[in-house]
Design a protein around this motif. Structure first.
Motif, PDB file in Angstrom:
ATOM      1  N   GLU A 211       0.823  -1.207   0.000  1.00 21.00           N
ATOM      2  CA  GLU A 211       0.000   0.000   0.000  1.00 21.00           C
ATOM      3  C   GLU A 211       0.858   1.258   0.000  1.00 21.00           C
ATOM      4  N   ILE A 212       1.946   1.242   0.774  1.00 16.53           N
ATOM      5  CA  ILE A 212       2.860   2.396   0.795  1.00 16.53           C
ATOM      6  C   ILE A 212       3.437   2.632  -0.600  1.00 16.53           C
ATOM      7  N   LYS A 213       3.874   1.560  -1.242  1.00 15.36           N
ATOM      8  CA  LYS A 213       4.448   1.675  -2.589  1.00 15.36           C
ATOM      9  C   LYS A 213       3.421   2.261  -3.553  1.00 15.36           C
ATOM     10  N   ASP A 214       2.206   1.748  -3.511  1.00 24.35           N
ATOM     11  CA  ASP A 214       1.153   2.259  -4.391  1.00 24.35           C
ATOM     12  C   ASP A 214       0.883   3.735  -4.115  1.00 24.35           C
ATOM     13  N   CYS A 215       0.890   4.102  -2.842  1.00 23.94           N
ATOM     14  CA  CYS A 215       0.617   5.491  -2.462  1.00 23.94           C
ATOM     15  C   CYS A 215       1.691   6.439  -2.996  1.00 23.94           C
ATOM     16  N   TRP A 216       2.966   6.086  -2.833  1.00 19.57           N
ATOM     17  CA  TRP A 216       4.034   6.947  -3.356  1.00 19.57           C
ATOM     18  C   TRP A 216       3.945   7.077  -4.868  1.00 19.57           C
TER      19      TRP A 216
ATOM     20  N   ASP B  63       4.053 -11.421  10.372  1.00 18.89           N
ATOM     21  CA  ASP B  63       3.121 -11.245   9.262  1.00 18.89           C
ATOM     22  C   ASP B  63       2.814 -12.597   8.614  1.00 18.89           C
ATOM     23  N   PRO B  64       1.544 -13.012   8.553  1.00 21.69           N
ATOM     24  CA  PRO B  64       1.210 -14.295   7.922  1.00 21.69           C
ATOM     25  C   PRO B  64       1.652 -14.377   6.468  1.00 21.69           C
ATOM     26  N   ASP B  65       1.629 -13.246   5.757  1.00 25.70           N
ATOM     27  CA  ASP B  65       2.057 -13.259   4.353  1.00 25.70           C
ATOM     28  C   ASP B  65       3.545 -13.543   4.235  1.00 25.70           C
ATOM     29  N   ARG B  66       4.310 -13.097   5.240  1.00 21.11           N
ATOM     30  CA  ARG B  66       5.746 -13.387   5.236  1.00 21.11           C
ATOM     31  C   ARG B  66       5.975 -14.876   5.448  1.00 21.11           C
ATOM     32  N   ALA B  67       5.215 -15.451   6.370  1.00 17.22           N
ATOM     33  CA  ALA B  67       5.357 -16.879   6.644  1.00 17.22           C
ATOM     34  C   ALA B  67       4.957 -17.716   5.430  1.00 17.22           C
ATOM     35  N   SER B  68       3.887 -17.298   4.738  1.00 19.45           N
ATOM     36  CA  SER B  68       3.425 -18.056   3.575  1.00 19.45           C
ATOM     37  C   SER B  68       4.410 -17.994   2.422  1.00 19.45           C
ATOM     38  N   ALA B  69       5.271 -16.964   2.448  1.00 20.82           N
ATOM     39  CA  ALA B  69       6.309 -16.843   1.417  1.00 20.82           C
ATOM     40  C   ALA B  69       7.589 -17.552   1.826  1.00 20.82           C
ATOM     41  N   GLY B  70       7.514 -18.316   2.913  1.00 22.28           N
ATOM     42  CA  GLY B  70       8.679 -19.062   3.366  1.00 22.28           C
ATOM     43  C   GLY B  70       9.720 -18.199   4.043  1.00 22.28           C
ATOM     44  N   GLY B  71       9.300 -17.008   4.517  1.00 20.68           N
ATOM     45  CA  GLY B  71      10.246 -16.118   5.183  1.00 20.68           C
ATOM     46  C   GLY B  71      11.281 -15.537   4.258  1.00 20.68           C
ATOM     47  N   ASP B  72      10.997 -15.498   2.955  1.00 19.28           N
ATOM     48  CA  ASP B  72      11.957 -15.001   1.963  1.00 19.28           C
ATOM     49  C   ASP B  72      11.989 -13.478   2.004  1.00 19.28           C
ATOM     50  N   SER B  73      12.929 -12.940   2.775  1.00 19.62           N
ATOM     51  CA  SER B  73      13.031 -11.490   2.908  1.00 19.62           C
ATOM     52  C   SER B  73      13.566 -10.847   1.640  1.00 19.62           C
ATOM     53  N   GLY B  74      14.417 -11.557   0.906  1.00 18.51           N
ATOM     54  CA  GLY B  74      15.027 -10.986  -0.279  1.00 18.51           C
ATOM     55  C   GLY B  74      14.022 -10.591  -1.336  1.00 18.51           C
ATOM     56  N   SER B  75      13.027 -11.437  -1.585  1.00 16.95           N
ATOM     57  CA  SER B  75      12.039 -11.118  -2.615  1.00 16.95           C
ATOM     58  C   SER B  75      11.216  -9.908  -2.210  1.00 16.95           C
ATOM     59  N   ALA B  76      10.889  -9.787  -0.915  1.00 18.62           N
ATOM     60  CA  ALA B  76      10.119  -8.625  -0.450  1.00 18.62           C
ATOM     61  C   ALA B  76      10.936  -7.347  -0.579  1.00 18.62           C
ATOM     62  N   LEU B  77      12.242  -7.444  -0.309  1.00 17.96           N
ATOM     63  CA  LEU B  77      13.104  -6.266  -0.479  1.00 17.96           C
ATOM     64  C   LEU B  77      13.111  -5.807  -1.925  1.00 17.96           C
ATOM     65  N   ASP B  78      13.290  -6.743  -2.844  1.00 19.46           N
ATOM     66  CA  ASP B  78      13.365  -6.396  -4.261  1.00 19.46           C
ATOM     67  C   ASP B  78      12.045  -5.870  -4.803  1.00 19.46           C
ATOM     68  N   LYS B  79      10.940  -6.445  -4.327  1.00 20.24           N
ATOM     69  CA  LYS B  79       9.629  -6.112  -4.881  1.00 20.24           C
ATOM     70  C   LYS B  79       9.008  -4.888  -4.238  1.00 20.24           C
ATOM     71  N   PHE B  80       9.263  -4.697  -2.927  1.00 19.43           N
ATOM     72  CA  PHE B  80       8.544  -3.650  -2.208  1.00 19.43           C
ATOM     73  C   PHE B  80       9.435  -2.657  -1.466  1.00 19.43           C
ATOM     74  N   PHE B  81      10.229  -3.143  -0.512  1.00 20.02           N
ATOM     75  CA  PHE B  81      10.909  -2.236   0.415  1.00 20.02           C
ATOM     76  C   PHE B  81      11.901  -1.308  -0.286  1.00 20.02           C
ATOM     77  N   ASN B  82      12.800  -1.867  -1.075  1.00 18.37           N
ATOM     78  CA  ASN B  82      13.774  -1.007  -1.762  1.00 18.37           C
ATOM     79  C   ASN B  82      13.115  -0.069  -2.770  1.00 18.37           C
ATOM     80  N   PRO B  83      12.115  -0.536  -3.547  1.00 15.73           N
ATOM     81  CA  PRO B  83      11.410   0.407  -4.422  1.00 15.73           C
ATOM     82  C   PRO B  83      10.735   1.548  -3.662  1.00 15.73           C
TER      83      PRO B  83
END
Length: 215
Positions: free
Chosen positions: A34-39, A68-88
């Motif tokens: 949501e933050i990414k979409d807002c910016w 976060d349940p969504d983090r757990a369902s992704a297998g705790g893969d922090s790298g993909s979340a960084l690339d897709k959301f946090f760093n952008p």
């Protein structure tokens, strides 16, 4: 319409509020999307000339939501979340052709501290704290911290802040040049809003070019 953030607009000033106060605004996958979409939308909204960023309740942002349940369902893969959301998100903040003022109202930890560093002008309440929490949980600092910190506080302090992970006060953050100012908690939102309003009423193109020139 968002679920984990709120957005309000008033005569050229947009206020983006992280809205998970029960978790000190820890960032879930849903929230960061949501933050990414807002910016992205704010960048295209010609009616918005400045943005105020803050957190609901007692905290600015406690970092990533590790439960976060969504983090757990992704297998705790922090790298993909960084690339897709946090760093952008951080790149969007720095590239936004409008000034961002952060009002830090309590803990700013992990990526929450990164959000504060990515703003153009950051003001904190006296009770606010800053923490590079990553080493405490065996992670490399993300959200641009390894880029921001050496430039703001120098190499030694940057290494100590990330490796030893001390929690520092708002006053110390100001003394080290991490933030612009510290005010009484009761005056935080008024002070930050006044600064953001001044920028919203200022020379939009010149401010955008100043921001772009400084990177």
């Amino acid at each position: 319409t968002y679920d984990r953030i709120t957005l309000a607009k008033d005569h050229g000033l947009a206020t983006l509020t992280l809205n998970a106060p029960e978790k000190l605004n820890a960032v879930s996958r849903k929230m960061v999307a949501e933050i990414k979409d807002c910016w992205e939308k704010l960048a295209e909204d010609s009616s918005v000339r400045a943005v105020l960023l803050t957190g609901a309740g007692r905290g600015f942002c406690a970092g990533a939501d590790l439960a976060d349940p969504d983090r757990a369902s992704a297998g705790g893969d922090s790298g993909s979340a960084l690339d897709k959301f946090f760093n952008p998100v951080i790149r969007l903040m720095r590239a936004l052709p409008k000034p961002i003022v952060a009002a830090v109202n309590g803990p700013a930890a992990g990526v929450g501290m990164s959000f504060a560093l990515a703003a153009d002008i950051t003001v904190a309440g006296k009770s606010a704290t800053f923490l590079q929490a990553f080493a405490r949980i065996g992670l490399l600092p993300d959200g641009g911290s390894t880029w921001f910190l050496p430039r703001l506080v120098g190499d030694q302090r940057a290494r100590a802040l990330t490796m030893l992970a001390p929690q520092i006060t708002a006053t110390q953050a100001k003394e080290w040049g991490l933030i612009w100012d510290v005010v009484e908690d009761a005056e935080l939102m008024k002070t930050a809003t006044d600064i953001a309003r001044r920028l919203a009423d200022g020379p939009t193109l010149a401010l955008a070019r100043i921001k772009d020139a400084m990177g």
